[in-house]
Design a protein around this motif. Sequence first.
Motif, PDB file in Angstrom:
ATOM      1  N   ARG A  78       0.722  -1.218   0.066  1.00 45.38           N
ATOM      2  CA  ARG A  78      -0.026  -0.133  -0.014  1.00 45.38           C
ATOM      3  C   ARG A  78       0.816   1.422  -0.202  1.00 45.38           C
ATOM      4  O   ARG A  78       0.549   2.233  -0.460  1.00 45.38           O
ATOM      5  CB  ARG A  78      -0.939  -0.020   1.111  1.00 45.38           C
ATOM      6  CG  ARG A  78      -2.378  -0.702   1.015  1.00 45.38           C
ATOM      7  CD  ARG A  78      -3.205  -0.385   2.050  1.00 45.38           C
ATOM      8  NE  ARG A  78      -3.040  -0.436   3.121  1.00 45.38           N
ATOM      9  CZ  ARG A  78      -2.923  -1.646   4.183  1.00 45.38           C
ATOM     10  NH1 ARG A  78      -3.157  -2.615   3.365  1.00 45.38           N
ATOM     11  NH2 ARG A  78      -2.608  -1.673   5.379  1.00 45.38           N
ATOM     12  N   LYS A  79       2.114   1.248   0.777  1.00 45.88           N
ATOM     13  CA  LYS A  79       2.946   2.444   0.888  1.00 45.88           C
ATOM     14  C   LYS A  79       3.636   2.342  -0.476  1.00 45.88           C
ATOM     15  O   LYS A  79       4.137   3.711  -0.738  1.00 45.88           O
ATOM     16  CB  LYS A  79       3.556   2.417   2.171  1.00 45.88           C
ATOM     17  CG  LYS A  79       2.929   2.440   3.114  1.00 45.88           C
ATOM     18  CD  LYS A  79       2.106   3.613   3.654  1.00 45.88           C
ATOM     19  CE  LYS A  79       1.201   3.341   4.852  1.00 45.88           C
ATOM     20  NZ  LYS A  79       0.365   4.641   4.980  1.00 45.88           N
ATOM     21  N   ALA A 132       2.236 -11.001  -0.447  1.00 49.95           N
ATOM     22  CA  ALA A 132       0.828 -10.957   0.524  1.00 49.95           C
ATOM     23  C   ALA A 132      -0.065 -11.945  -0.261  1.00 49.95           C
ATOM     24  O   ALA A 132      -0.619 -12.654   0.595  1.00 49.95           O
ATOM     25  CB  ALA A 132       0.276  -9.598   0.637  1.00 49.95           C
ATOM     26  N   ARG A 133      -0.232 -12.115  -1.403  1.00 44.43           N
ATOM     27  CA  ARG A 133      -1.158 -13.263  -2.075  1.00 44.43           C
ATOM     28  C   ARG A 133      -0.578 -14.378  -1.761  1.00 44.43           C
ATOM     29  O   ARG A 133      -1.357 -15.435  -1.357  1.00 44.43           O
ATOM     30  CB  ARG A 133      -1.118 -13.035  -3.542  1.00 44.43           C
ATOM     31  CG  ARG A 133      -2.039 -13.914  -4.133  1.00 44.43           C
ATOM     32  CD  ARG A 133      -1.916 -13.734  -5.878  1.00 44.43           C
ATOM     33  NE  ARG A 133      -0.603 -13.848  -6.176  1.00 44.43           N
ATOM     34  CZ  ARG A 133       0.034 -15.189  -6.385  1.00 44.43           C
ATOM     35  NH1 ARG A 133      -0.651 -16.137  -5.793  1.00 44.43           N
ATOM     36  NH2 ARG A 133       0.999 -15.417  -6.671  1.00 44.43           N
ATOM     37  N   LYS A 134       0.679 -14.910  -1.832  1.00 42.51           N
ATOM     38  CA  LYS A 134       1.189 -16.145  -1.445  1.00 42.51           C
ATOM     39  C   LYS A 134       1.113 -16.574   0.080  1.00 42.51           C
ATOM     40  O   LYS A 134       0.731 -17.767   0.367  1.00 42.51           O
ATOM     41  CB  LYS A 134       2.880 -16.150  -1.989  1.00 42.51           C
ATOM     42  CG  LYS A 134       2.919 -16.199  -3.302  1.00 42.51           C
ATOM     43  CD  LYS A 134       4.433 -16.420  -3.573  1.00 42.51           C
ATOM     44  CE  LYS A 134       4.823 -16.332  -5.106  1.00 42.51           C
ATOM     45  NZ  LYS A 134       6.218 -16.235  -5.402  1.00 42.51           N
ATOM     46  N   ALA A 135       1.115 -15.461   1.069  1.00 35.47           N
ATOM     47  CA  ALA A 135       1.018 -15.837   2.479  1.00 35.47           C
ATOM     48  C   ALA A 135      -0.442 -16.086   2.610  1.00 35.47           C
ATOM     49  O   ALA A 135      -0.602 -17.266   3.341  1.00 35.47           O
ATOM     50  CB  ALA A 135       1.490 -14.629   3.358  1.00 35.47           C
ATOM     51  N   GLU A 173      -7.005  -6.934   4.459  1.00 31.51           N
ATOM     52  CA  GLU A 173      -6.090  -6.220   4.053  1.00 31.51           C
ATOM     53  C   GLU A 173      -5.682  -6.287   2.397  1.00 31.51           C
ATOM     54  O   GLU A 173      -5.237  -5.239   1.968  1.00 31.51           O
ATOM     55  CB  GLU A 173      -4.475  -6.657   4.799  1.00 31.51           C
ATOM     56  CG  GLU A 173      -4.449  -6.122   6.243  1.00 31.51           C
ATOM     57  CD  GLU A 173      -4.386  -4.914   6.431  1.00 31.51           C
ATOM     58  OE1 GLU A 173      -3.271  -4.356   6.078  1.00 31.51           O
ATOM     59  OE2 GLU A 173      -5.275  -4.261   6.728  1.00 31.51           O
ATOM     60  N   GLU A 174      -5.940  -7.387   2.006  1.00 30.35           N
ATOM     61  CA  GLU A 174      -5.961  -7.508   0.328  1.00 30.35           C
ATOM     62  C   GLU A 174      -7.023  -6.749  -0.088  1.00 30.35           C
ATOM     63  O   GLU A 174      -6.663  -5.971  -1.147  1.00 30.35           O
ATOM     64  CB  GLU A 174      -6.061  -9.083   0.094  1.00 30.35           C
ATOM     65  CG  GLU A 174      -6.059  -9.370  -1.359  1.00 30.35           C
ATOM     66  CD  GLU A 174      -6.278 -10.813  -1.861  1.00 30.35           C
ATOM     67  OE1 GLU A 174      -5.297 -11.272  -2.390  1.00 30.35           O
ATOM     68  OE2 GLU A 174      -7.012 -11.322  -1.380  1.00 30.35           O
ATOM     69  N   ALA A 175      -7.962  -6.624   0.395  1.00 33.75           N
ATOM     70  CA  ALA A 175      -9.232  -5.955  -0.221  1.00 33.75           C
ATOM     71  C   ALA A 175      -8.941  -4.410  -0.067  1.00 33.75           C
ATOM     72  O   ALA A 175      -9.176  -3.674  -0.987  1.00 33.75           O
ATOM     73  CB  ALA A 175     -10.373  -6.111   0.495  1.00 33.75           C
ATOM     74  N   PHE A 176      -8.219  -4.022   0.998  1.00 34.62           N
ATOM     75  CA  PHE A 176      -7.842  -2.764   1.248  1.00 34.62           C
ATOM     76  C   PHE A 176      -6.918  -2.536  -0.005  1.00 34.62           C
ATOM     77  O   PHE A 176      -7.008  -1.403  -0.427  1.00 34.62           O
ATOM     78  CB  PHE A 176      -7.329  -2.728   2.843  1.00 34.62           C
ATOM     79  CG  PHE A 176      -6.873  -1.296   2.924  1.00 34.62           C
ATOM     80  CD1 PHE A 176      -7.069   0.035   2.277  1.00 34.62           C
ATOM     81  CD2 PHE A 176      -6.426  -1.005   4.213  1.00 34.62           C
ATOM     82  CE1 PHE A 176      -6.705   1.173   2.690  1.00 34.62           C
ATOM     83  CE2 PHE A 176      -5.474   0.145   4.591  1.00 34.62           C
ATOM     84  CZ  PHE A 176      -6.072   1.350   3.936  1.00 34.62           C
ATOM     85  N   CYS A 177      -5.755  -3.194  -0.078  1.00 33.91           N
ATOM     86  CA  CYS A 177      -5.004  -2.891  -1.141  1.00 33.91           C
ATOM     87  C   CYS A 177      -5.598  -2.712  -2.575  1.00 33.91           C
ATOM     88  O   CYS A 177      -5.110  -2.107  -3.344  1.00 33.91           O
ATOM     89  CB  CYS A 177      -3.942  -4.066  -1.246  1.00 33.91           C
ATOM     90  SG  CYS A 177      -2.685  -3.998   0.188  1.00 33.91           S
ATOM     91  N   ILE A 221     -13.484  -1.321  -0.859  1.00 36.69           N
ATOM     92  CA  ILE A 221     -13.738  -0.737   0.223  1.00 36.69           C
ATOM     93  C   ILE A 221     -14.649  -1.467   1.147  1.00 36.69           C
ATOM     94  O   ILE A 221     -14.621  -1.813   2.147  1.00 36.69           O
ATOM     95  CB  ILE A 221     -14.086   0.835   0.125  1.00 36.69           C
ATOM     96  CG1 ILE A 221     -12.959   1.557  -0.546  1.00 36.69           C
ATOM     97  CG2 ILE A 221     -14.474   1.435   1.497  1.00 36.69           C
ATOM     98  CD1 ILE A 221     -11.631   1.575   0.266  1.00 36.69           C
ATOM     99  N   ALA A 222     -15.781  -1.828   0.536  1.00 37.14           N
ATOM    100  CA  ALA A 222     -17.149  -2.542   1.072  1.00 37.14           C
ATOM    101  C   ALA A 222     -16.431  -3.891   1.700  1.00 37.14           C
ATOM    102  O   ALA A 222     -16.756  -4.283   2.567  1.00 37.14           O
ATOM    103  CB  ALA A 222     -18.345  -2.648   0.145  1.00 37.14           C
ATOM    104  N   ASN A 223     -15.785  -4.650   0.732  1.00 43.97           N
ATOM    105  CA  ASN A 223     -15.469  -5.739   1.002  1.00 43.97           C
ATOM    106  C   ASN A 223     -14.514  -5.894   2.305  1.00 43.97           C
ATOM    107  O   ASN A 223     -14.538  -6.886   3.238  1.00 43.97           O
ATOM    108  CB  ASN A 223     -14.744  -6.669  -0.160  1.00 43.97           C
ATOM    109  CG  ASN A 223     -14.731  -8.190   0.037  1.00 43.97           C
ATOM    110  OD1 ASN A 223     -15.655  -8.888   0.915  1.00 43.97           O
ATOM    111  ND2 ASN A 223     -13.656  -8.753  -0.451  1.00 43.97           N
ATOM    112  N   ALA A 224     -13.569  -5.011   2.072  1.00 47.52           N
ATOM    113  CA  ALA A 224     -12.592  -4.703   3.148  1.00 47.52           C
ATOM    114  C   ALA A 224     -13.176  -4.374   4.545  1.00 47.52           C
ATOM    115  O   ALA A 224     -12.865  -5.082   5.378  1.00 47.52           O
ATOM    116  CB  ALA A 224     -11.527  -3.778   2.968  1.00 47.52           C
TER     117      ALA A 224
END
Length: 197
Positions: A38-39, A49-52, A76-80, A84-87
């Motif tokens: 994100r940063k 992140a996806r692999k984890a 966190e993945e949805a946030f990335c 928004i709604a799913n996160a």
Amino acid sequence: MKVLAEKYYDFNLHTWTLLHIHTAHTFYSGLVSSWVFRKSKDAKWADRARKAKLLMTKWADCKWNFQNKLYLMEAEEAFCCNDIANAEYLYEKALSSAREHRFIHEEALAHELAGHFFLELNRKGTAVEHFMQAHEKYLEWGAVAKSNSVLEFVQRVLGKVSSLATCTLPGLTSSSNGNVDDGDKNTRKRMPLFCLD
């Protein structure tokens, strides 16, 4: 060097201790990877992140231990992905699962990450609510320094915090010295709450 490498490969990789370390590493490295993505917007971190998350999915059949972790990684993945709604939905699922399965520290972490999510959306009131819940859960878990760092973050970052109020927690009564008495001979300072301008 070769001797050390052989010792590593001879070690029983299926011991419970190692599994615990591996799952914790997967969980936290997945969360950190999402944060860094994100940063930085560096796709390498999104892939990590996806692999984890895929590894955590395999373990999430054991709902008691891994369901809340998977929900938090998915949030966190949805946030990335700016979903928004799913996160928001997944943060709530992570919180509910952590609470149900009594992972106080992971409930605190979910509140903290949800606080950052809502702060990013400029929903400061909701962010403060989550940060304060994180503060309380970290205290309940015994992580006083972490709890204090959450309060310091809120004070430093949310410049519109105008006043510090106090309240007592449900089921607790105030004692004559201003502390809160839980009726079990344990006293605790009143919990600070922040008010936004």
